[in-house]
Scaffold this motif. Structure first.
Motif, PDB file in Angstrom:
ATOM      1  N   VAL A 197       0.835  -1.204   0.000  1.00 23.91           N
ATOM      2  CA  VAL A 197       0.000   0.000   0.000  1.00 23.91           C
ATOM      3  C   VAL A 197       0.868   1.252   0.000  1.00 23.91           C
ATOM      4  CG1 VAL A 197      -1.615   1.333   1.411  1.00 23.91           C
ATOM      5  CG2 VAL A 197      -2.029  -1.068   1.005  1.00 23.91           C
ATOM      6  N   ALA A 198       1.920   1.253   0.798  1.00 28.49           N
ATOM      7  CA  ALA A 198       2.808   2.420   0.854  1.00 28.49           C
ATOM      8  C   ALA A 198       3.493   2.665  -0.488  1.00 28.49           C
ATOM      9  CB  ALA A 198       3.849   2.236   1.954  1.00 28.49           C
ATOM     10  N   ILE A 199       3.908   1.600  -1.155  1.00 29.98           N
ATOM     11  CA  ILE A 199       4.582   1.750  -2.447  1.00 29.98           C
ATOM     12  C   ILE A 199       3.616   2.265  -3.508  1.00 29.98           C
ATOM     13  CG2 ILE A 199       5.611   0.432  -4.352  1.00 29.98           C
ATOM     14  CD1 ILE A 199       7.000  -1.274  -2.209  1.00 29.98           C
ATOM     15  N   VAL A 200       2.416   1.697  -3.561  1.00 36.13           N
ATOM     16  CA  VAL A 200       1.435   2.121  -4.566  1.00 36.13           C
ATOM     17  C   VAL A 200       1.019   3.573  -4.327  1.00 36.13           C
ATOM     18  CG1 VAL A 200      -0.923   1.749  -5.382  1.00 36.13           C
ATOM     19  CG2 VAL A 200       0.601  -0.197  -5.077  1.00 36.13           C
ATOM     20  N   LEU A 201       0.728   3.920  -3.090  1.00 30.22           N
ATOM     21  CA  LEU A 201       0.355   5.307  -2.799  1.00 30.22           C
ATOM     22  C   LEU A 201       1.504   6.269  -3.075  1.00 30.22           C
ATOM     23  CD1 LEU A 201      -1.784   4.978   0.443  1.00 30.22           C
ATOM     24  CD2 LEU A 201      -2.548   5.608  -1.841  1.00 30.22           C
ATOM     25  N   GLY A 202       2.720   5.872  -2.739  1.00 31.96           N
ATOM     26  CA  GLY A 202       3.876   6.717  -3.022  1.00 31.96           C
ATOM     27  C   GLY A 202       4.066   6.940  -4.513  1.00 31.96           C
ATOM     28  N   LEU A 203       3.852   5.904  -5.301  1.00 34.02           N
ATOM     29  CA  LEU A 203       3.972   6.034  -6.754  1.00 34.02           C
ATOM     30  C   LEU A 203       2.899   6.955  -7.315  1.00 34.02           C
ATOM     31  CD1 LEU A 203       5.338   5.109  -9.379  1.00 34.02           C
ATOM     32  CD2 LEU A 203       3.696   3.229  -9.436  1.00 34.02           C
ATOM     33  N   LEU A 204       1.657   6.771  -6.856  1.00 33.05           N
ATOM     34  CA  LEU A 204       0.571   7.629  -7.337  1.00 33.05           C
ATOM     35  C   LEU A 204       0.792   9.088  -6.942  1.00 33.05           C
ATOM     36  CD1 LEU A 204      -2.526   5.351  -6.603  1.00 33.05           C
ATOM     37  CD2 LEU A 204      -1.476   5.855  -8.817  1.00 33.05           C
ATOM     38  N   ILE A 205       1.244   9.314  -5.738  1.00 38.33           N
ATOM     39  CA  ILE A 205       1.482  10.688  -5.283  1.00 38.33           C
ATOM     40  C   ILE A 205       2.650  11.311  -6.027  1.00 38.33           C
ATOM     41  CG2 ILE A 205       2.151  12.075  -3.293  1.00 38.33           C
ATOM     42  CD1 ILE A 205       0.555  10.002  -1.610  1.00 38.33           C
ATOM     43  N   SER A 206       3.685  10.541  -6.302  1.00 35.98           N
ATOM     44  CA  SER A 206       4.828  11.100  -7.031  1.00 35.98           C
ATOM     45  C   SER A 206       4.451  11.428  -8.471  1.00 35.98           C
ATOM     46  CB  SER A 206       6.016  10.141  -6.997  1.00 35.98           C
ATOM     47  OG  SER A 206       5.728   8.968  -7.717  1.00 35.98           O
ATOM     48  N   ILE A 207       3.588  10.619  -9.076  1.00 35.60           N
ATOM     49  CA  ILE A 207       3.098  10.945 -10.426  1.00 35.60           C
ATOM     50  C   ILE A 207       2.274  12.226 -10.382  1.00 35.60           C
ATOM     51  CG2 ILE A 207       1.526  10.196 -12.257  1.00 35.60           C
ATOM     52  CD1 ILE A 207       2.505   7.320 -11.700  1.00 35.60           C
ATOM     53  N   PHE A 208       1.420  12.340  -9.357  1.00 37.11           N
ATOM     54  CA  PHE A 208       0.622  13.557  -9.202  1.00 37.11           C
ATOM     55  C   PHE A 208       1.514  14.777  -8.998  1.00 37.11           C
ATOM     56  CE2 PHE A 208      -1.469  16.534  -6.241  1.00 37.11           C
ATOM     57  CZ  PHE A 208      -2.518  16.945  -7.052  1.00 37.11           C
ATOM     58  N   GLN A 209       2.549  14.640  -8.178  1.00 39.26           N
ATOM     59  CA  GLN A 209       3.460  15.758  -7.939  1.00 39.26           C
ATOM     60  C   GLN A 209       4.244  16.133  -9.191  1.00 39.26           C
ATOM     61  OE1 GLN A 209       5.734  14.435  -4.520  1.00 39.26           O
ATOM     62  NE2 GLN A 209       4.710  15.964  -3.240  1.00 39.26           N
ATOM     63  N   ALA A 210       4.615  15.138  -9.980  1.00 39.88           N
ATOM     64  CA  ALA A 210       5.378  15.424 -11.193  1.00 39.88           C
ATOM     65  C   ALA A 210       4.518  16.132 -12.233  1.00 39.88           C
ATOM     66  CB  ALA A 210       5.941  14.131 -11.771  1.00 39.88           C
ATOM     67  N   THR A 211       3.251  15.754 -12.315  1.00 39.36           N
ATOM     68  CA  THR A 211       2.394  16.389 -13.316  1.00 39.36           C
ATOM     69  C   THR A 211       1.959  17.786 -12.904  1.00 39.36           C
ATOM     70  OG1 THR A 211       0.463  15.290 -12.375  1.00 39.36           O
ATOM     71  CG2 THR A 211       1.523  14.219 -14.237  1.00 39.36           C
ATOM     72  N   THR A 212       1.757  18.015 -11.621  1.00 35.60           N
ATOM     73  CA  THR A 212       1.304  19.329 -11.166  1.00 35.60           C
ATOM     74  C   THR A 212       2.440  20.218 -10.676  1.00 35.60           C
ATOM     75  OG1 THR A 212       0.899  18.517  -8.926  1.00 35.60           O
ATOM     76  CG2 THR A 212      -0.946  18.428 -10.485  1.00 35.60           C
ATOM     77  N   GLN A 213       3.620  19.678 -10.537  1.00 42.61           N
ATOM     78  CA  GLN A 213       4.809  20.377 -10.049  1.00 42.61           C
ATOM     79  C   GLN A 213       4.604  20.948  -8.647  1.00 42.61           C
ATOM     80  OE1 GLN A 213       6.128  23.162 -12.994  1.00 42.61           O
ATOM     81  NE2 GLN A 213       6.716  21.551 -14.418  1.00 42.61           N
ATOM     82  N   ILE A 214       3.797  20.270  -7.853  1.00 41.16           N
ATOM     83  CA  ILE A 214       3.636  20.619  -6.444  1.00 41.16           C
ATOM     84  C   ILE A 214       4.654  19.795  -5.670  1.00 41.16           C
ATOM     85  CG2 ILE A 214       2.104  20.553  -4.450  1.00 41.16           C
ATOM     86  CD1 ILE A 214      -0.246  20.760  -6.365  1.00 41.16           C
TER      87      ILE A 214
END
Length: 89
Positions: free
Chosen positions: A27-44
């Motif tokens: 769960v931690a790995i999947v959530l971390g991957l999803l959040i990092s993709i979100f951060q990369a696309t929004t540059q937050i």
């Protein structure tokens, strides 16, 4: 206590710990991957953005699988105590 018995106990302990930690780590790995993709696309680049969803996700997994984890730990402990009682006899 033989060398084979010690290896068996260590193997059982490692298998049990991997079996119990896998859902939490997954769960931690999947959530971390999803959040990092979100951060990369929004540059937050907010640090708390990665921590809070992982904490919530791991807490939910802990609530859902808590009884299974407790049952598995109790089975392992009973196996260890049974081995100890067989050695003493």
């Amino acid at each position: 206590m033989t060398e084979q018995m010690v290896i068996g106990i260590l193997k059982d302990a490692m298998y049990t710990s991997l079996k119990l930690s896998a859902p939490f780590l997954g769960v931690a790995i999947v959530l971390g991957l999803l959040i990092s993709i979100f951060q990369a696309t929004t540059q937050i680049q907010e640090q708390t953005l990665t921590f809070v969803p992982k904490l919530i996700g791991i807490s939910v997994v802990g609530l859902l699988l808590g009884s299974w984890v407790l049952h598995s730990i109790m089975e392992f402990t009973q196996r260890i105590f049974t081995m100890i009682s067989n050695i003493v006899q």
